[in-house]
Design a protein around this motif. Structure first.
Motif, PDB file in Angstrom:
ATOM      1  N   SER A 147       2.894   3.355 -12.763  1.00 15.63           N
ATOM      2  CA  SER A 147       3.066   1.924 -13.024  1.00 15.63           C
ATOM      3  C   SER A 147       2.510   1.135 -11.835  1.00 15.63           C
ATOM      4  CB  SER A 147       4.548   1.600 -13.194  1.00 15.63           C
ATOM      5  OG  SER A 147       5.240   1.776 -11.957  1.00 15.63           O
ATOM      6  N   GLY A 148       2.405  -0.194 -12.012  1.00 21.33           N
ATOM      7  CA  GLY A 148       1.934  -1.034 -10.923  1.00 21.33           C
ATOM      8  C   GLY A 148       2.816  -0.923  -9.683  1.00 21.33           C
ATOM      9  N   GLY A 149       4.126  -0.912  -9.893  1.00 24.71           N
ATOM     10  CA  GLY A 149       5.042  -0.778  -8.769  1.00 24.71           C
ATOM     11  C   GLY A 149       4.893   0.559  -8.066  1.00 24.71           C
ATOM     12  N   LEU A 176       2.452  -7.920  -9.185  1.00 18.42           N
ATOM     13  CA  LEU A 176       3.631  -7.265  -9.759  1.00 18.42           C
ATOM     14  C   LEU A 176       4.568  -8.274 -10.404  1.00 18.42           C
ATOM     15  CD1 LEU A 176       4.432  -4.889  -6.753  1.00 18.42           C
ATOM     16  CD2 LEU A 176       3.084  -4.364  -8.791  1.00 18.42           C
ATOM     17  N   ASP A 177       5.357  -7.797 -11.372  1.00 19.28           N
ATOM     18  CA  ASP A 177       6.371  -8.664 -11.970  1.00 19.28           C
ATOM     19  C   ASP A 177       7.550  -8.792 -11.006  1.00 19.28           C
ATOM     20  OD1 ASP A 177       8.038  -6.376 -12.239  1.00 19.28           O
ATOM     21  OD2 ASP A 177       7.310  -5.993 -14.265  1.00 19.28           O
ATOM     22  N   ILE A 184       9.515  -3.536  -4.175  1.00 20.99           N
ATOM     23  CA  ILE A 184       8.600  -3.383  -3.036  1.00 20.99           C
ATOM     24  C   ILE A 184       9.176  -4.052  -1.795  1.00 20.99           C
ATOM     25  CG2 ILE A 184       6.330  -4.008  -2.127  1.00 20.99           C
ATOM     26  CD1 ILE A 184       6.410  -1.653  -4.188  1.00 20.99           C
ATOM     27  N   MET A 185       9.742  -5.228  -1.960  1.00 19.59           N
ATOM     28  CA  MET A 185      10.282  -5.937  -0.798  1.00 19.59           C
ATOM     29  C   MET A 185      11.463  -5.187  -0.199  1.00 19.59           C
ATOM     30  SD  MET A 185       8.195  -8.285  -0.340  1.00 19.59           S
ATOM     31  CE  MET A 185       9.079  -8.839   1.096  1.00 19.59           C
TER      32      MET A 185
END
Length: 230
Positions: A147-149, A176-177, A184-185
């Motif tokens: 996935s993107g994440g 990212l959504d 991520i943060m």
């Protein structure tokens, strides 16, 4: 008092010359202590990305001084600057920049390959870096299978594999959504607090900047204000 990790003094950056000259930076002074999580904000053209490129030894200022751990960067040769990037600085980009046909572990190994590390050491370090971002079981998956994440987590692992003292993140959640952005943060906050890695992150999003403990606001090639949230 300990030496700041990053220190900029009177940094100016000019593009072109004569009547067409444009000053992207107009004398920036900035000191970043070790172990801080810094968000850099400002409108397009304010100078934040130019400053990031100079801190990352990707560009040189037209005037002024830049010190990394007390060492002058401006006078270094291109090869010396490349060595600093390989050994002291990790980079995270908005677009992931992963090799499409290469699995996660090999993507993470790339900085070590360029550095000349032997293959067994590269693989061991890559798997350890993937474990830091919770992807050790996905080591053999290509970007298309993630996935993107997950792709951004691979990119973070790649930035971490050289054990950098400074991590530079350019809009790391831009693609990212909201749920993946928070994921991520939280990883970046954990790396900062638990491993003591200094993070400098460019972002347009106040919600992402809220994770930082130092926020630097740029405007018209200068620092407009600094918020210390500690």
């Amino acid at each position: 008092m300990s030496t700041p990790l990053v220190e900029l003094a009177g940094i100016t950056k000019l593009y072109d010359s004569g009547p067409s000259a444009f000053a992207a930076l107009k004398g920036v002074d900035l000191s970043i202590p070790r172990g801080r999580f810094v968000a850099v904000m400002g409108p397009s053209g304010s100078g934040k990305s130019t400053t990031m490129n100079i801190i990352g030894c990707l560009d040189r200022p037209s005037a002024g001084e830049y010190f990394l751990e007390g060492e002058a960067m401006v006078s270094l040769t291109n090869d010396e600057r490349a060595l600093i990037r390989r050994r002291a600085i990790g980079f995270i980009f908005q677009g992931f920049n992963l090799l499409a046909r290469t699995n996660a572990a090999r993507n993470v190994e790339l900085p070590l390959l360029y550095r000349g590390d032997p293959k067994p050491a590269r693989r061991k370090a890559a798997l350890e870096a993937l474990a830091l971002v919770g992807l050790e079981q996905w080591w053999d998956h290509t970007p298309a299978e993630l996935s993107g994440g997950q792709q951004q987590r691979v990119a973070i692992a790649r930035a971490l594999v050289t054990n950098p003292r400074l991590l530079l993140a350019d809009e790391p959640t831009g693609n990212l959504d909201s749920a993946r952005s928070q994921e991520i943060m939280e990883i970046l906050v954990r790396l900062n607090r638990e491993r003591g890695i200094t993070i400098v992150m460019v972002t347009h999003e106040p919600e992402m900047a809220a994770y930082a403990d130092l926020v630097v606001h740029f405007a018209d090639g200068l620092i407009a204000r600094i918020e210390d949230r500690r």
